[in-house]
Design an enzyme around this catalytic site. Structure first.
Site, PDB file in Angstrom:
ATOM      1  N   GLY A  48       0.814  -1.167   0.045  1.00 33.98           N
ATOM      2  CA  GLY A  48      -0.090   0.024   0.073  1.00 33.98           C
ATOM      3  C   GLY A  48       0.862   1.115  -0.043  1.00 33.98           C
ATOM      4  O   GLY A  48       0.178   2.165  -0.481  1.00 33.98           O
ATOM      5  N   GLU A 102       4.120   3.785   6.270  1.00 35.56           N
ATOM      6  CA  GLU A 102       3.035   3.023   5.970  1.00 35.56           C
ATOM      7  C   GLU A 102       2.200   3.982   5.134  1.00 35.56           C
ATOM      8  O   GLU A 102       2.016   5.170   5.525  1.00 35.56           O
ATOM      9  CB  GLU A 102       2.584   2.821   7.351  1.00 35.56           C
ATOM     10  CG  GLU A 102       1.473   1.756   7.301  1.00 35.56           C
ATOM     11  CD  GLU A 102       1.430   0.385   6.696  1.00 35.56           C
ATOM     12  OE1 GLU A 102       1.448   0.627   5.188  1.00 35.56           O
ATOM     13  OE2 GLU A 102       1.298  -0.554   7.111  1.00 35.56           O
ATOM     14  N   ASP A 103       1.292   3.407   4.441  1.00 41.24           N
ATOM     15  CA  ASP A 103      -0.048   4.133   3.935  1.00 41.24           C
ATOM     16  C   ASP A 103      -0.980   4.593   5.070  1.00 41.24           C
ATOM     17  O   ASP A 103      -1.488   5.771   4.834  1.00 41.24           O
ATOM     18  CB  ASP A 103      -0.673   3.599   2.769  1.00 41.24           C
ATOM     19  CG  ASP A 103      -1.276   1.996   3.100  1.00 41.24           C
ATOM     20  OD1 ASP A 103      -0.801   1.528   4.029  1.00 41.24           O
ATOM     21  OD2 ASP A 103      -1.775   1.403   2.318  1.00 41.24           O
ATOM     22  N   ASP A 106      -4.619   1.792  10.928  1.00 41.40           N
ATOM     23  CA  ASP A 106      -5.911   1.477  11.121  1.00 41.40           C
ATOM     24  C   ASP A 106      -5.969   0.833  12.537  1.00 41.40           C
ATOM     25  O   ASP A 106      -5.993   1.563  13.493  1.00 41.40           O
ATOM     26  CB  ASP A 106      -6.523   0.438  10.067  1.00 41.40           C
ATOM     27  CG  ASP A 106      -8.022   0.185   9.870  1.00 41.40           C
ATOM     28  OD1 ASP A 106      -8.623   0.395  11.210  1.00 41.40           O
ATOM     29  OD2 ASP A 106      -8.590  -0.455   9.201  1.00 41.40           O
ATOM     30  N   LYS A 134      -6.446   6.213  11.402  1.00 42.04           N
ATOM     31  CA  LYS A 134      -7.614   5.916  11.640  1.00 42.04           C
ATOM     32  C   LYS A 134      -7.763   5.699  13.143  1.00 42.04           C
ATOM     33  O   LYS A 134      -7.881   4.884  13.830  1.00 42.04           O
ATOM     34  CB  LYS A 134      -8.264   4.781  11.164  1.00 42.04           C
ATOM     35  CG  LYS A 134      -8.583   4.911   9.773  1.00 42.04           C
ATOM     36  CD  LYS A 134      -9.465   3.533   9.149  1.00 42.04           C
ATOM     37  CE  LYS A 134      -9.770   3.465   7.750  1.00 42.04           C
ATOM     38  NZ  LYS A 134     -10.136   2.148   7.161  1.00 42.04           N
ATOM     39  N   PHE A 155     -13.969   3.022   5.013  1.00 39.22           N
ATOM     40  CA  PHE A 155     -13.025   2.143   4.152  1.00 39.22           C
ATOM     41  C   PHE A 155     -12.391   3.107   2.836  1.00 39.22           C
ATOM     42  O   PHE A 155     -13.489   3.470   2.082  1.00 39.22           O
ATOM     43  CB  PHE A 155     -13.637   0.668   3.566  1.00 39.22           C
ATOM     44  CG  PHE A 155     -12.450  -0.108   2.731  1.00 39.22           C
ATOM     45  CD1 PHE A 155     -11.597  -0.684   3.458  1.00 39.22           C
ATOM     46  CD2 PHE A 155     -12.948  -0.147   1.268  1.00 39.22           C
ATOM     47  CE1 PHE A 155     -10.697  -1.219   2.589  1.00 39.22           C
ATOM     48  CE2 PHE A 155     -11.948  -1.003   0.546  1.00 39.22           C
ATOM     49  CZ  PHE A 155     -10.853  -1.488   1.284  1.00 39.22           C
ATOM     50  N   ASP A 162      -5.897  -0.423  -1.709  1.00 37.31           N
ATOM     51  CA  ASP A 162      -6.526  -1.265  -2.701  1.00 37.31           C
ATOM     52  C   ASP A 162      -7.965  -1.725  -1.974  1.00 37.31           C
ATOM     53  O   ASP A 162      -8.087  -1.798  -0.720  1.00 37.31           O
ATOM     54  CB  ASP A 162      -5.684  -2.290  -2.848  1.00 37.31           C
ATOM     55  CG  ASP A 162      -5.699  -3.459  -1.792  1.00 37.31           C
ATOM     56  OD1 ASP A 162      -5.103  -3.163  -0.769  1.00 37.31           O
ATOM     57  OD2 ASP A 162      -6.082  -4.630  -2.000  1.00 37.31           O
ATOM     58  N   ARG A 168      -5.377   0.695  -6.333  1.00 33.40           N
ATOM     59  CA  ARG A 168      -4.000   1.113  -6.109  1.00 33.40           C
ATOM     60  C   ARG A 168      -3.505   2.350  -7.179  1.00 33.40           C
ATOM     61  O   ARG A 168      -2.638   3.172  -6.783  1.00 33.40           O
ATOM     62  CB  ARG A 168      -2.919   0.199  -6.229  1.00 33.40           C
ATOM     63  CG  ARG A 168      -3.283  -0.818  -4.848  1.00 33.40           C
ATOM     64  CD  ARG A 168      -1.941  -1.771  -4.545  1.00 33.40           C
ATOM     65  NE  ARG A 168      -2.191  -2.792  -4.001  1.00 33.40           N
ATOM     66  CZ  ARG A 168      -2.324  -3.077  -2.765  1.00 33.40           C
ATOM     67  NH1 ARG A 168      -2.260  -1.796  -1.886  1.00 33.40           N
ATOM     68  NH2 ARG A 168      -2.448  -4.323  -2.324  1.00 33.40           N
TER      69      ARG A 168
HETATM   70  P1  IMP Z   1      -4.109  -2.248  10.446  1.00 33.32           P
HETATM   71  O1  IMP Z   1      -3.263  -3.666  10.615  1.00 33.32           O
HETATM   72  O2  IMP Z   1      -5.609  -2.499  11.037  1.00 33.32           O
HETATM   73  O3  IMP Z   1      -3.494  -1.153  11.080  1.00 33.32           O
HETATM   74  O4  IMP Z   1      -4.130  -1.989   9.030  1.00 33.32           O
HETATM   75  C1  IMP Z   1      -3.152  -1.629   8.277  1.00 33.32           C
HETATM   76  C2  IMP Z   1      -3.301  -2.131   6.798  1.00 33.32           C
HETATM   77  O5  IMP Z   1      -4.623  -2.457   6.324  1.00 33.32           O
HETATM   78  C3  IMP Z   1      -2.636  -0.786   5.805  1.00 33.32           C
HETATM   79  O6  IMP Z   1      -1.345  -1.133   5.649  1.00 33.32           O
HETATM   80  C4  IMP Z   1      -3.618  -1.124   4.738  1.00 33.32           C
HETATM   81  O7  IMP Z   1      -2.806  -1.976   3.766  1.00 33.32           O
HETATM   82  C5  IMP Z   1      -4.600  -1.807   5.061  1.00 33.32           C
HETATM   83  N1  IMP Z   1      -6.074  -0.899   5.356  1.00 33.32           N
HETATM   84  C6  IMP Z   1      -6.412  -0.227   6.413  1.00 33.32           C
HETATM   85  N2  IMP Z   1      -7.430   0.485   6.122  1.00 33.32           N
HETATM   86  C7  IMP Z   1      -7.427   0.464   5.042  1.00 33.32           C
HETATM   87  C8  IMP Z   1      -8.463   1.224   4.074  1.00 33.32           C
HETATM   88  O8  IMP Z   1      -9.404   1.914   4.595  1.00 33.32           O
HETATM   89  N3  IMP Z   1      -8.552   0.938   2.797  1.00 33.32           N
HETATM   90  C9  IMP Z   1      -7.353  -0.055   2.174  1.00 33.32           C
HETATM   91  N4  IMP Z   1      -6.616  -0.510   2.887  1.00 33.32           N
HETATM   92  C10 IMP Z   1      -6.625  -0.329   4.307  1.00 33.32           C
HETATM   93 MG    MG Z   2      -0.127  -0.799   4.044  1.00 33.88          MG
END
Ligand code: IMP
Ligand code: MG
Length: 178
Positions: A48, A102-103, A106, A134, A155, A162, A168
């Site tokens: 991402g 990181e993109d 979450d 977030k 989302f 993606d 992407r």
């Molecule tokens: P986490 O482990 O819940 O913090 O999620 C992080 C990863 O999930 C990020 O690196 C993204 O690749 C993906 N992600 C989290 N939120 C979104 C979203 O809203 N759209 C797309 N990918 C997401």
């Molecule tokens: Mg990511």
């Protein structure tokens, strides 16, 4: 408002590219302050963050290196909580200043796995930079040093992010409608 359809879902424009650029420029100013004399290694978390990392790296005006790691965590529109390492480090990071790129953070689960993976690597100073955060979804406690934008729990896709591998390539960020 203009909407787009990706696979079975509809998305609307959310963060235009110009806004993303401005956010990155602000992050770069903060980074210059802390990192300009450290020759940091920017460690990009694939897939991402590839687009963010490219734009960020082009804007840096100090010596820096870049490398990539890959973990897998997400399927569909919900964080699965399961993370697997697919591509690790191929250089030593011992004694270095490292900036994880990181993109989006979450829940924080993915980043925590990355931090675990790096914990025995003898990094001198570890920073985290994420374009998007977030806060209402965040479940962890590690400090995020550079945050581009805080967003609600919707989302989103585009600019590297993606939906099941699609979207992407979009230069703006879109959010889900239904
Ligand atoms: P986490 O482990 O819940 O913090 O999620 C992080 C990863 O999930 C990020 O690196 C993204 O690749 C993906 N992600 C989290 N939120 C979104 C979203 O809203 N759209 C797309 N990918 C997401
Ligand atoms: Mg990511």
């Amino acid at each position: 408002m203009a909407t787009i359809t990706v696979l079975d879902k509809v998305f609307e424009s959310y963060i235009p590219h110009e806004k993303i650029e401005a956010v990155i420029e602000k992050m770069v100013i903060e980074m210059e302050h802390n990192l300009a004399d450290k020759n940091p290694l920017f460690l990009v978390i694939l897939n991402g963050a590839f687009m963010f990392a490219g734009d960020l790296f082009k804007k840096l005006h100090f010596p820096a290196e870049i490398s990539f790691i890959k973990f897998v965590s997400y399927s569909g529109t919900q964080s699965s909580g399961h993370v697997r390492q697919l591509m690790g480090l191929d250089e030593s990071v011992e004694g270095r200043t490292v900036v994880l790129v990181e993109d989006i953070v979450d829940t924080g689960i993915s980043m925590e796995k990355v931090l675990e993976y790096l914990s025995d690597k003898k990094i001198k100073d570890l920073h985290i930079a994420t374009l998007l955060f977030k806060p209402n979804s965040y479940k962890k406690h590690f400090k995020i040093d550079y945050i581009g934008l805080e967003i609600p729990n919707d989302f989103i896709i585009g600019y590297g992010l993606d939906y099941n591998g699609q979207a992407r390539n979009l230069k703006d960020i879109y959010k889900i409608v239904h």
